[in-house]
Design a protein around this motif. Structure first.
Motif, PDB file in Angstrom:
ATOM      1  N   ARG A  36     -24.431  16.739  22.771  1.00 28.89           N
ATOM      2  CA  ARG A  36     -25.893  17.686  21.670  1.00 28.89           C
ATOM      3  C   ARG A  36     -24.237  17.765  21.223  1.00 28.89           C
ATOM      4  NH1 ARG A  36     -29.373  14.948  19.303  1.00 28.89           N
ATOM      5  NH2 ARG A  36     -29.535  16.901  18.274  1.00 28.89           N
ATOM      6  N   SER A  37     -23.115  17.859  21.245  1.00 28.67           N
ATOM      7  CA  SER A  37     -22.162  18.276  20.748  1.00 28.67           C
ATOM      8  C   SER A  37     -21.313  18.004  19.912  1.00 28.67           C
ATOM      9  CB  SER A  37     -21.114  19.201  21.367  1.00 28.67           C
ATOM     10  OG  SER A  37     -20.673  17.646  22.646  1.00 28.67           O
ATOM     11  N   GLY A  38     -21.759  17.181  19.058  1.00 33.18           N
ATOM     12  CA  GLY A  38     -20.975  16.533  18.230  1.00 33.18           C
ATOM     13  C   GLY A  38     -20.708  15.287  18.078  1.00 33.18           C
ATOM     14  N   THR A  39     -21.391  14.672  19.121  1.00 34.77           N
ATOM     15  CA  THR A  39     -20.649  13.304  19.524  1.00 34.77           C
ATOM     16  C   THR A  39     -21.008  12.059  18.391  1.00 34.77           C
ATOM     17  OG1 THR A  39     -22.088  13.523  21.062  1.00 34.77           O
ATOM     18  CG2 THR A  39     -21.109  11.809  21.203  1.00 34.77           C
ATOM     19  N   THR A  40     -22.638  12.011  17.454  1.00 35.01           N
ATOM     20  CA  THR A  40     -22.639  11.087  16.561  1.00 35.01           C
ATOM     21  C   THR A  40     -22.022  11.337  14.664  1.00 35.01           C
ATOM     22  OG1 THR A  40     -24.944  11.389  17.525  1.00 35.01           O
ATOM     23  CG2 THR A  40     -24.416   9.967  15.345  1.00 35.01           C
ATOM     24  N   TRP A  41     -21.963  12.747  14.805  1.00 33.77           N
ATOM     25  CA  TRP A  41     -21.209  13.522  14.169  1.00 33.77           C
ATOM     26  C   TRP A  41     -19.217  12.220  13.576  1.00 33.77           C
ATOM     27  CZ3 TRP A  41     -19.901  19.277  12.881  1.00 33.77           C
ATOM     28  CH2 TRP A  41     -19.974  19.402  11.724  1.00 33.77           C
ATOM     29  N   ARG A 120     -18.919  22.231  22.215  1.00 31.54           N
ATOM     30  CA  ARG A 120     -19.362  22.909  21.161  1.00 31.54           C
ATOM     31  C   ARG A 120     -19.991  24.741  22.150  1.00 31.54           C
ATOM     32  NH1 ARG A 120     -25.292  21.185  18.966  1.00 31.54           N
ATOM     33  NH2 ARG A 120     -25.073  22.748  16.687  1.00 31.54           N
ATOM     34  N   SER A 128     -30.141  22.660  21.664  1.00 31.86           N
ATOM     35  CA  SER A 128     -29.672  21.841  20.862  1.00 31.86           C
ATOM     36  C   SER A 128     -30.601  20.313  22.141  1.00 31.86           C
ATOM     37  CB  SER A 128     -28.254  20.997  20.399  1.00 31.86           C
ATOM     38  OG  SER A 128     -28.618  19.599  19.444  1.00 31.86           O
ATOM     39  N   TYR A 183     -16.816  21.522  17.771  1.00 31.01           N
ATOM     40  CA  TYR A 183     -18.118  21.326  17.081  1.00 31.01           C
ATOM     41  C   TYR A 183     -17.388  22.841  15.645  1.00 31.01           C
ATOM     42  CZ  TYR A 183     -22.667  21.707  15.105  1.00 31.01           C
ATOM     43  OH  TYR A 183     -24.141  21.671  14.115  1.00 31.01           O
ATOM     44  N   THR A 217     -20.171  12.247   5.777  1.00 30.92           N
ATOM     45  CA  THR A 217     -20.457  12.946   7.296  1.00 30.92           C
ATOM     46  C   THR A 217     -21.276  14.342   6.548  1.00 30.92           C
ATOM     47  OG1 THR A 217     -18.375  12.990   7.536  1.00 30.92           O
ATOM     48  CG2 THR A 217     -18.579  11.243   8.317  1.00 30.92           C
ATOM     49  N   ARG A 245     -31.158  17.621  13.612  1.00 26.34           N
ATOM     50  CA  ARG A 245     -31.838  19.205  13.605  1.00 26.34           C
ATOM     51  C   ARG A 245     -32.019  19.855  12.782  1.00 26.34           C
ATOM     52  NH1 ARG A 245     -32.979  23.096  16.793  1.00 26.34           N
ATOM     53  NH2 ARG A 245     -30.795  23.688  17.665  1.00 26.34           N
ATOM     54  N   LYS A 246     -30.615  20.656  13.360  1.00 24.83           N
ATOM     55  CA  LYS A 246     -30.500  21.768  12.434  1.00 24.83           C
ATOM     56  C   LYS A 246     -29.480  21.567  11.633  1.00 24.83           C
ATOM     57  CE  LYS A 246     -33.962  26.243  13.477  1.00 24.83           C
ATOM     58  NZ  LYS A 246     -34.313  26.545  13.988  1.00 24.83           N
ATOM     59  N   GLY A 247     -28.003  22.200  12.849  1.00 21.20           N
ATOM     60  CA  GLY A 247     -26.885  21.000  12.540  1.00 21.20           C
ATOM     61  C   GLY A 247     -25.933  22.499  12.171  1.00 21.20           C
TER      62      GLY A 247
HETATM   63  P1  A3P Z   1     -28.696  20.415  16.772  1.00 23.78           P
HETATM   64  O1  A3P Z   1     -29.757  19.983  17.690  1.00 23.78           O
HETATM   65  O2  A3P Z   1     -28.337  21.583  17.485  1.00 23.78           O
HETATM   66  O3  A3P Z   1     -29.175  20.211  15.476  1.00 23.78           O
HETATM   67  P2  A3P Z   1     -24.985  14.551  19.252  1.00 23.78           P
HETATM   68  O4  A3P Z   1     -24.338  13.760  18.316  1.00 23.78           O
HETATM   69  O5  A3P Z   1     -23.766  15.268  20.650  1.00 23.78           O
HETATM   70  O6  A3P Z   1     -26.654  14.073  20.445  1.00 23.78           O
HETATM   71  O7  A3P Z   1     -24.839  16.658  18.360  1.00 23.78           O
HETATM   72  C1  A3P Z   1     -26.378  16.402  17.984  1.00 23.78           C
HETATM   73  C2  A3P Z   1     -25.838  17.549  17.498  1.00 23.78           C
HETATM   74  O8  A3P Z   1     -24.930  17.252  16.599  1.00 23.78           O
HETATM   75  C3  A3P Z   1     -26.894  18.324  16.512  1.00 23.78           C
HETATM   76  O9  A3P Z   1     -27.384  19.782  16.476  1.00 23.78           O
HETATM   77  C4  A3P Z   1     -27.258  17.761  14.977  1.00 23.78           C
HETATM   78  O10 A3P Z   1     -28.005  18.228  14.187  1.00 23.78           O
HETATM   79  C5  A3P Z   1     -25.739  17.851  15.142  1.00 23.78           C
HETATM   80  N1  A3P Z   1     -24.661  16.980  13.947  1.00 23.78           N
HETATM   81  C6  A3P Z   1     -24.899  15.732  13.944  1.00 23.78           C
HETATM   82  N2  A3P Z   1     -24.520  15.824  12.378  1.00 23.78           N
HETATM   83  C7  A3P Z   1     -23.822  16.574  12.134  1.00 23.78           C
HETATM   84  C8  A3P Z   1     -23.360  17.084  10.714  1.00 23.78           C
HETATM   85  N3  A3P Z   1     -22.761  16.118   9.890  1.00 23.78           N
HETATM   86  N4  A3P Z   1     -22.983  18.467  10.815  1.00 23.78           N
HETATM   87  C9  A3P Z   1     -23.680  19.146  11.635  1.00 23.78           C
HETATM   88  N5  A3P Z   1     -23.354  18.763  12.823  1.00 23.78           N
HETATM   89  C10 A3P Z   1     -24.179  17.747  12.893  1.00 23.78           C
END
Ligand code: A3P
Length: 283
Positions: A36-41, A120, A128, A183, A217, A245-247
């Motif tokens: 939950r620190s921006g992995t997917t991003w 993050r 998160s 992040y 992105t 979720r909120k980002g």
């Molecule tokens: P929140 O739950 O605070 O919204 P991971 O991919 O490591 O699981 O991280 C998920 C977190 O990254 C979530 O945080 C998600 O909303 C946030 N996130 C994903 N894509 C993002 C983007 N493009 N910009 C900002 N935050 C993003």
């Protein structure tokens, strides 16, 4: 179940021997984070850079297949596990892990693979992760926020202590090619972060491609994109809490009491005080 004292998913610990033997290749790029620190991003940014901003190529499959999760040894997302998908993938591979330094399969060090680490601030990360536990049936029951936060601070959550994770990877960058990102910097200045990643990967990034990646992105685009927002996966109930979720920076203020925040500040000072690792928890 624990591996060397670190709680991991049951599927990971059951197949630990095979994960530990994972064969990295020299041109692998590994994205490493505490959950939950921006992995997917970061996964999407790297896939976009590696495909020169080609939107169609980056929509070829969900992110779980494009960037396999090496310690996921159960077929949670598709009929093959992340581990098997990684093993079968032709080079060049982009891979994902949440493992702490001491549990990274040794072949990544031996092959001198490039690693992108994203950290993050702990307060937003904890919030998160709490919501992620609530919506994901594969994660243990989090209890209420107070209970979850106590377990999180004690490192009694899956993938272990946030403090050990960010601190040990910070140290590892002194003796290995690791790009250590935050992040909060990604959020404040995505262009700069994307440029840093491209530079680290030694890849060209013409301005139109950079602009395309920034656009594709950003939070709103990622939230609406089924290739990255995890909506195809039934073990996640996005009506409880969306995966994307909120980002934002500072959502922790909606969850922490003043006492909880002050208590965590003491732990941060104790755990990170000796390092020069600094986080921003608000704008
Ligand atoms: P929140 O739950 O605070 O919204 P991971 O991919 O490591 O699981 O991280 C998920 C977190 O990254 C979530 O945080 C998600 O909303 C946030 N996130 C994903 N894509 C993002 C983007 N493009 N910009 C900002 N935050 C993003």
């Amino acid at each position: 179940m624990e591996v060397e004292g670190v709680p991991l998913l049951i599927h990971t610990s059951e197949k630990w021997g095979r994960i530990w033997e994972f064969q990295a290749r020299p041109d692998d790029v590994l994205i490493c984070t505490y959950p939950r620190s921006g992995t997917t991003w970061t996964q999407e940014i790297v896939d976009m850079i590696r495909h020169e901003g080609d939107l169609q190529k980056c929509a070829r499959a969900p992110i779980t297949q494009r960037v396999p999760f090496i310690e996921l040894s159960a077929p949670i997302f598709t009929h093959v596990s992340g581990l098997e998908a990684a093993e079968a993938m032709p080079s060049p591979r982009t891979l994902k892990t949440h493992l702490p330094v001491q549990l990274l399969p040794p072949s990544f060090w031996e092959q001198n693979c490039k690693i992108i680490y994203v950290a993050r601030n702990v307060k937003d990360n904890a919030v998160s992760y709490f919501h992620f536990h609530r919506m994901n049936q594969r994660m243990p029951e989090p209890g209420n926020w107070d209970q979850f936060l106590a377990n999180f601070i004690a490192g009694k959550v899956t993938w272990g202590s946030w403090f050990d994770h960010v601190r040990d990877w910070w140290k590892a960058k002194d003796h290995h090619p690791i790009l250590y990102l935050f992040y909060e910097d990604m959020k404040m200045d995505p262009a700069h972060t994307i440029q840093k990643i491209a530079q680290f990967l030694e890849l060209e990034l013409p301005e139109p491609v950079l602009n395309q990646i920034i656009q594709h992105t950003n939070f709103e685009s990622m939230k609406a994109n089924p290739m990255v927002n995890y909506t195809p996966f039934s073990h996640m109930d996005q009506t409880i809490s969306p995966f994307i979720r909120k980002g934002i920076i500072g959502d922790w203020k909606e969850h922490f009491t003043v006492a909880q925040s002050e208590q965590l500040d003491v732990v941060i000072a104790r755990e990170l005080g000796g390092s020069n690792l600094m986080f921003r928890a608000q704008l």
